[in-house]
Enzyme design. Structure first.
Site, PDB file in Angstrom:
ATOM      1  N   GLY A 113      11.279 -16.135  16.768  1.00  0.00           N
ATOM      2  CA  GLY A 113      12.928 -16.680  15.357  1.00  0.00           C
ATOM      3  C   GLY A 113      14.011 -17.234  15.332  1.00  0.00           C
TER       4      GLY A 113
ATOM      5  CD  GLU B 261      16.009 -17.035  22.709  1.00  0.00           C
ATOM      6  OE1 GLU B 261      16.008 -16.926  21.340  1.00  0.00           O
ATOM      7  OE2 GLU B 261      15.660 -16.849  23.596  1.00  0.00           O
ATOM      8  CG  ASP B 262      16.013 -15.076  17.724  1.00  0.00           C
ATOM      9  OD1 ASP B 262      16.532 -15.911  18.727  1.00  0.00           O
ATOM     10  OD2 ASP B 262      15.232 -15.362  17.294  1.00  0.00           O
TER      11      ASP B 262
ATOM     12  CG  ASP C   7      21.712  -8.991  23.055  1.00  0.00           C
ATOM     13  OD1 ASP C   7      22.818  -8.481  23.208  1.00  0.00           O
ATOM     14  OD2 ASP C   7      20.382  -7.894  22.634  1.00  0.00           O
TER      15      ASP C   7
ATOM     16  CE  LYS D 151      23.299  -9.179  18.495  1.00  0.00           C
ATOM     17  NZ  LYS D 151      22.209  -8.299  18.355  1.00  0.00           N
TER      18      LYS D 151
ATOM     19  CG  PHE E 291      19.591  -5.754  15.571  1.00  0.00           C
ATOM     20  CD1 PHE E 291      18.812  -5.802  16.706  1.00  0.00           C
ATOM     21  CD2 PHE E 291      19.093  -5.795  14.205  1.00  0.00           C
ATOM     22  CE1 PHE E 291      17.638  -6.275  15.889  1.00  0.00           C
ATOM     23  CE2 PHE E 291      17.531  -5.847  14.328  1.00  0.00           C
ATOM     24  CZ  PHE E 291      16.607  -5.905  15.667  1.00  0.00           C
ATOM     25  CB  VAL E 292      22.864 -10.529  12.896  1.00  0.00           C
ATOM     26  CG1 VAL E 292      24.388  -9.622  13.407  1.00  0.00           C
ATOM     27  CG2 VAL E 292      21.814 -11.289  14.257  1.00  0.00           C
TER      28      VAL E 292
ATOM     29  CG  ASP F 261      11.803  -9.673  13.417  1.00  0.00           C
ATOM     30  OD1 ASP F 261      12.768  -9.841  15.229  1.00  0.00           O
ATOM     31  OD2 ASP F 261      11.011  -8.864  14.316  1.00  0.00           O
TER      32      ASP F 261
ATOM     33  NE  ARG G 285       9.616 -12.429  12.415  1.00  0.00           N
ATOM     34  CZ  ARG G 285      10.128 -12.541  13.688  1.00  0.00           C
ATOM     35  NH1 ARG G 285      11.257 -13.423  14.234  1.00  0.00           N
ATOM     36  NH2 ARG G 285       9.244 -11.879  14.727  1.00  0.00           N
TER      37      ARG G 285
HETATM   38  P1  5GP Z   1      18.398 -11.245  25.240  1.00  0.00           P
HETATM   39  O1  5GP Z   1      17.072 -11.648  26.387  1.00  0.00           O
HETATM   40  O2  5GP Z   1      19.309 -12.137  25.361  1.00  0.00           O
HETATM   41  O3  5GP Z   1      19.086 -10.205  25.383  1.00  0.00           O
HETATM   42  O4  5GP Z   1      17.641 -11.258  24.332  1.00  0.00           O
HETATM   43  C1  5GP Z   1      16.996 -12.620  23.174  1.00  0.00           C
HETATM   44  C2  5GP Z   1      15.979 -12.058  22.284  1.00  0.00           C
HETATM   45  O5  5GP Z   1      16.948  -9.987  21.896  1.00  0.00           O
HETATM   46  C3  5GP Z   1      16.308 -12.951  21.026  1.00  0.00           C
HETATM   47  O6  5GP Z   1      15.259 -14.123  20.644  1.00  0.00           O
HETATM   48  C4  5GP Z   1      15.834 -12.141  19.826  1.00  0.00           C
HETATM   49  O7  5GP Z   1      14.455 -11.988  19.822  1.00  0.00           O
HETATM   50  C5  5GP Z   1      16.379 -10.068  20.173  1.00  0.00           C
HETATM   51  N1  5GP Z   1      16.965  -9.763  19.718  1.00  0.00           N
HETATM   52  C6  5GP Z   1      18.551  -9.638  20.288  1.00  0.00           C
HETATM   53  N2  5GP Z   1      19.768  -9.650  19.347  1.00  0.00           N
HETATM   54  C7  5GP Z   1      18.872  -8.991  17.726  1.00  0.00           C
HETATM   55  C8  5GP Z   1      19.322  -9.003  17.632  1.00  0.00           C
HETATM   56  O8  5GP Z   1      20.697  -8.847  16.364  1.00  0.00           O
HETATM   57  N3  5GP Z   1      18.843  -9.171  15.753  1.00  0.00           N
HETATM   58  C9  5GP Z   1      17.256  -9.296  16.383  1.00  0.00           C
HETATM   59  N4  5GP Z   1      16.475  -9.750  15.433  1.00  0.00           N
HETATM   60  N5  5GP Z   1      16.616  -9.757  17.409  1.00  0.00           N
HETATM   61  C10 5GP Z   1      17.983  -9.690  18.240  1.00  0.00           C
END
Ligand code: 5GP
Length: 189
Positions: A52, A107-108, A111, A139, A160-161, A167, A173
């Site tokens: 991402g 990082e994109d 979460d 987030k 969820f974006v 994606d 993407r």
């Molecule tokens: P974390 O490990 O912080 O919970 O999640 C990180 C990863 O989850 C991000 O790099 C991404 O790949 C995915 N992710 C989390 N939230 C979203 C969202 O709203 N949209 C998308 N497309 N991916 C997300």
């Protein structure tokens, strides 16, 4: 926030635009200038977390007018749904050792923070000079892990974006902005 460009093929699946292409460009150029000032003379290793990160890191490093290097890592959460599972799989490692280097993880979106916690813990064992984290979207409401995010673009609502690298099932993407998918897309598959 603005109405989605319904007249485009991909835009028709977007319920709401959260961060426009213009807002992202302006934010990324501010972040790049601040990062360049911070890392001047340190030749940081800018590490993109695939997949991402690709539009973000491409725009970000071009806004950093200093010497730097770029590398990529790939990890994946198990499962193809829209929630983090907490289990992270290592797919691609860095090309070079990072001992003594200043590492900037790009990082994109953050979460729960599980992916970054896993990555930073793994990378600290390699004795870098520093590790900092730069995320376009944060987030904050969804965070379960106590991690430090030194550089953030936007605080993102807990939805969820997609777009600008993010994606849904491999798609969207290439949208130039970040938006919320129309729920009908989940049901269509
Ligand atoms: P974390 O490990 O912080 O919970 O999640 C990180 C990863 O989850 C991000 O790099 C991404 O790949 C995915 N992710 C989390 N939230 C979203 C969202 O709203 N949209 C998308 N497309 N991916 C997300």
């Amino acid at each position: 926030m603005s109405a989605p460009p319904q007249d485009t093929r991909l835009g028709a699946s977007i319920a709401e635009v959260l961060f426009s292409a213009e807002a992202i460009a302006s934010k990324v150029s501010q972040m790049g200038a601040a990062l360049a000032a911070h890392y001047e003379g340190k030749r940081p290793l800018v590490v993109g977390i695939l997949n991402g990160c690709f539009p973000f890191i491409a725009d970000l490093v071009r806004a950093m007018d200093i010497e730097l290097e770029v590398d990529f890592m790939s990890v994946s959460s198990y499962g193809a749904g829209t929630k983090s599972t907490g289990v992270v799989r290592f797919i691609k490692d860095l090309e070079e050792p990072i001992e003594g280097r200043h590492v900037l993880l790009v990082e994109d979106i953050i979460d729960t923070g599980l992916t970054l916690r896993y990555l930073t813990e793994a990378l600290y064992t390699r004795k870098p000079a520093s590790i900092e984290v730069c995320a376009l979207l944060d987030k904050q409401q969804a965070r379960t892990q106590n991690i430090e995010v030194q550089w953030r673009g936007f605080v993102c609502p807990d939805a969820f974006v997609v777009g600008y690298g993010l994606d849904y099932a491999g798609r969207y993407r290439n949208l130039p902005y970040v938006g919320v998918l129309d729920p009908s897309v989940y049901t269509k598959g």
